[in-house]
Design a protein around this motif. Structure first.
Motif, PDB file in Angstrom:
ATOM      1  N   LYS A  72      20.925  21.081 -36.402  1.00  0.00           N
ATOM      2  CA  LYS A  72      20.319  19.754 -36.368  1.00  0.00           C
ATOM      3  C   LYS A  72      19.813  19.369 -37.751  1.00  0.00           C
ATOM      4  CE  LYS A  72      18.856  16.009 -34.332  1.00  0.00           C
ATOM      5  NZ  LYS A  72      19.836  15.003 -33.869  1.00  0.00           N
ATOM      6  N   GLU A  73      19.162  20.309 -38.428  1.00  0.00           N
ATOM      7  CA  GLU A  73      18.572  20.021 -39.740  1.00  0.00           C
ATOM      8  C   GLU A  73      19.628  19.890 -40.836  1.00  0.00           C
ATOM      9  OE1 GLU A  73      15.776  23.158 -40.280  1.00  0.00           O
ATOM     10  OE2 GLU A  73      14.451  22.471 -38.664  1.00  0.00           O
ATOM     11  N   LEU A  74      20.640  20.776 -40.824  1.00  0.00           N
ATOM     12  CA  LEU A  74      21.642  20.762 -41.894  1.00  0.00           C
ATOM     13  C   LEU A  74      22.699  19.679 -41.696  1.00  0.00           C
ATOM     14  CD1 LEU A  74      22.514  24.502 -42.699  1.00  0.00           C
ATOM     15  CD2 LEU A  74      21.244  22.879 -44.113  1.00  0.00           C
ATOM     16  N   PHE A  75      23.143  19.504 -40.448  1.00  0.00           N
ATOM     17  CA  PHE A  75      24.301  18.641 -40.187  1.00  0.00           C
ATOM     18  C   PHE A  75      24.002  17.475 -39.242  1.00  0.00           C
ATOM     19  CE2 PHE A  75      25.872  23.130 -40.546  1.00  0.00           C
ATOM     20  CZ  PHE A  75      26.368  23.016 -41.833  1.00  0.00           C
ATOM     21  N   ASN A  76      22.762  17.377 -38.793  1.00  0.00           N
ATOM     22  CA  ASN A  76      22.376  16.363 -37.812  1.00  0.00           C
ATOM     23  C   ASN A  76      23.313  16.389 -36.601  1.00  0.00           C
ATOM     24  OD1 ASN A  76      20.732  14.272 -36.837  1.00  0.00           O
ATOM     25  ND2 ASN A  76      22.099  12.691 -37.631  1.00  0.00           N
ATOM     26  N   ALA A  77      23.635  17.606 -36.162  1.00  0.00           N
ATOM     27  CA  ALA A  77      24.597  17.797 -35.070  1.00  0.00           C
ATOM     28  C   ALA A  77      23.888  18.238 -33.796  1.00  0.00           C
ATOM     29  CB  ALA A  77      25.628  18.843 -35.472  1.00  0.00           C
ATOM     30  N   GLU A  78      24.349  17.714 -32.672  1.00  0.00           N
ATOM     31  CA  GLU A  78      23.821  18.126 -31.374  1.00  0.00           C
ATOM     32  C   GLU A  78      24.597  19.351 -30.869  1.00  0.00           C
ATOM     33  OE1 GLU A  78      21.163  16.814 -30.072  1.00  0.00           O
ATOM     34  OE2 GLU A  78      21.020  15.292 -31.649  1.00  0.00           O
ATOM     35  N   THR A  79      23.886  20.328 -30.365  1.00  0.00           N
ATOM     36  CA  THR A  79      24.514  21.534 -29.841  1.00  0.00           C
ATOM     37  C   THR A  79      23.889  21.907 -28.503  1.00  0.00           C
ATOM     38  OG1 THR A  79      22.936  22.967 -30.977  1.00  0.00           O
ATOM     39  CG2 THR A  79      24.965  22.440 -32.161  1.00  0.00           C
ATOM     40  N   LYS A  80      24.577  22.753 -27.780  1.00  0.00           N
ATOM     41  CA  LYS A  80      24.080  23.291 -26.511  1.00  0.00           C
ATOM     42  C   LYS A  80      23.762  24.766 -26.726  1.00  0.00           C
ATOM     43  CE  LYS A  80      24.104  23.587 -21.760  1.00  0.00           C
ATOM     44  NZ  LYS A  80      23.545  22.691 -20.744  1.00  0.00           N
TER      45      LYS A  80
END
Length: 375
Positions: A166-174
């Protein structure tokens, strides 16, 4: 999904050495997950590295196997294998392609050629691992970034890793964790045959690579006042300067056992150690730590967000800083606190909640596969 069985979902698993070649964390993951999924109306196809399998049956224990050629070169091995595996899987009848290796991060475009749904497990912070210096580190960072753009679903095995993405790539993960093995009592006579006595040694389990910090732990142990021994289980499957340097510390007090393949012996080593020392630095949910927790070890772990998550901020274990003198100080202290050590042994198993249960994990993955397929 199959016309004959409309509820059947077909998945391909790519990125491990293969099944049933249980060598490390990826391979154990494939074994535990696949063998459960096939009982839950999931057809599983596992992609194996061809050179590791002299015999090549098309199906093993109800799991479809595909053998993919690659090169033995350490740096290119995974890249070539993942590339060829993804191309093959893209033109099969599978519904979802599940990748376990960030080496395939930039290759997420391949399954899109045929409209396949894709999922990738992010694993650890590969780009920070010392063995991937220079170009290798840049490639794995690019792989992580690419995965956030090219794959339909990202899975992290720890909340701390989810925060990184989230912090590095602003990506949502499960978040779906890695599973813990069940406890199975192992007798002390297994370690007695190795010249060890219960409670009279510290234990390290892991590959002899820089990011596991075995060198720092050995130095910290030798700087301490401990009269106990230090037992190191693990090695590297290739000639390596770092591993050779550590092995120079071998003595009556510092014992290198190499790979321990007998499960009963390994479980006995865990169950009868004074304290398990965990120096893994860049991973998420660590399999060796889960084994230590399952085998009811008192644990002294490197202070990282991942290790803190697994030990619930110190409820189920102790921590040391990335410094040999600080570790020596901790070891001197805990040898005066045997009641505290015993207390951690008694409660560490309570840290293995459903989050780390393989049956629950298999159900979580199946739900994600079905959700992806329906999108």
């Amino acid at each position: 999904m199959s016309k004959n069985n409309p509820d059947l979902i077909k998945i391909a698993i790519i990125g491990s050495r293969g099944y049933p070649y249980v060598y490390g964390g990826y391979e154990t993951f494939v074994k535990e997950l696949s063998e459960r999924l096939i009982t839950k109306n999931v057809e599983v196809h596992v992609y194996n590295q061809k050179n590791l399998f002299p015999e090549r049956p098309a199906m093993v224990n109800g799991i479809h196997i595909h053998y993919i050629p690659t090169l033995p070169h350490k740096s290119l091995n995974q890249i070539i294998y993942c590339f060829l595996s993804l191309f093959h899987a893209a033109f099969t009848t599978v519904d979802v392609i599940f990748v376990l290796n960030l080496a395939a991060g930039p290759m997420g475009w391949i399954p899109k050629l045929t409209g396949k749904k894709t999922m990738i497990n992010t694993d650890g912070l590969e780009w920070l691992r010392p063995k991937w210096k220079g170009l290798g580190a840049k490639y794995f960072y690019f792989g992580a970034w690419s995965a956030t753009k090219l794959y339909d679903q990202l899975i992290c095995d720890a909340v701390a890793m989810q925060k990184v993405y989230k912090e590095l790539f602003n990506a949502e993960t499960k978040v779906i964790a890695y599973g813990a093995p069940p406890f199975k009592k192992s007798e002390e006579n297994h370690i007695n045959k190795l010249g060890l006595k219960a409670g009279e040694y510290y234990l390290i389990v892991g590959r002899l690579v820089p990011d596991n910090n075995a060198d720092l732990i050995v130095k910290g142990f030798l700087q301490s006042n401990s009269s106990k021994k230090l037992v190191i289980v693990g090695d590297v499957p290739y000639r390596d300067v770092y591993a050779q340097e550590i092995k120079r510390f071998a003595s009556e007090k510092v014992i290198f056992l190499g790979y321990v393949k007998e499960a009963d012996v390994l479980m006995s080593l865990y169950q009868h150690c004074y304290v398990y020392l965990h120096g893994h630095q860049f991973g998420g949910t660590n399999p060796a730590m889960l084994k230590a927790m399952s085998n009811q070890c008192a644990i002294l772990a490197l202070d990282t967000p991942f290790n803190r998550e697994m030990l619930n901020e110190g409820e189920f274990g102790m921590f040391f800083e990335l410094d040999s003198i600080a570790l020596a100080t901790e070891m001197n202290l805990i040898e005066t606190q045997e009641e505290k050590v015993e207390s951690f042994r008694n409660k560490v198993k309570h840290g293995l909640t459903e989050k780390y249960n393989w049956d629950v994990i298999a159900d979580q993955y199946r739900a994600e596969f079905i959700s992806l397929q329906k999108q």
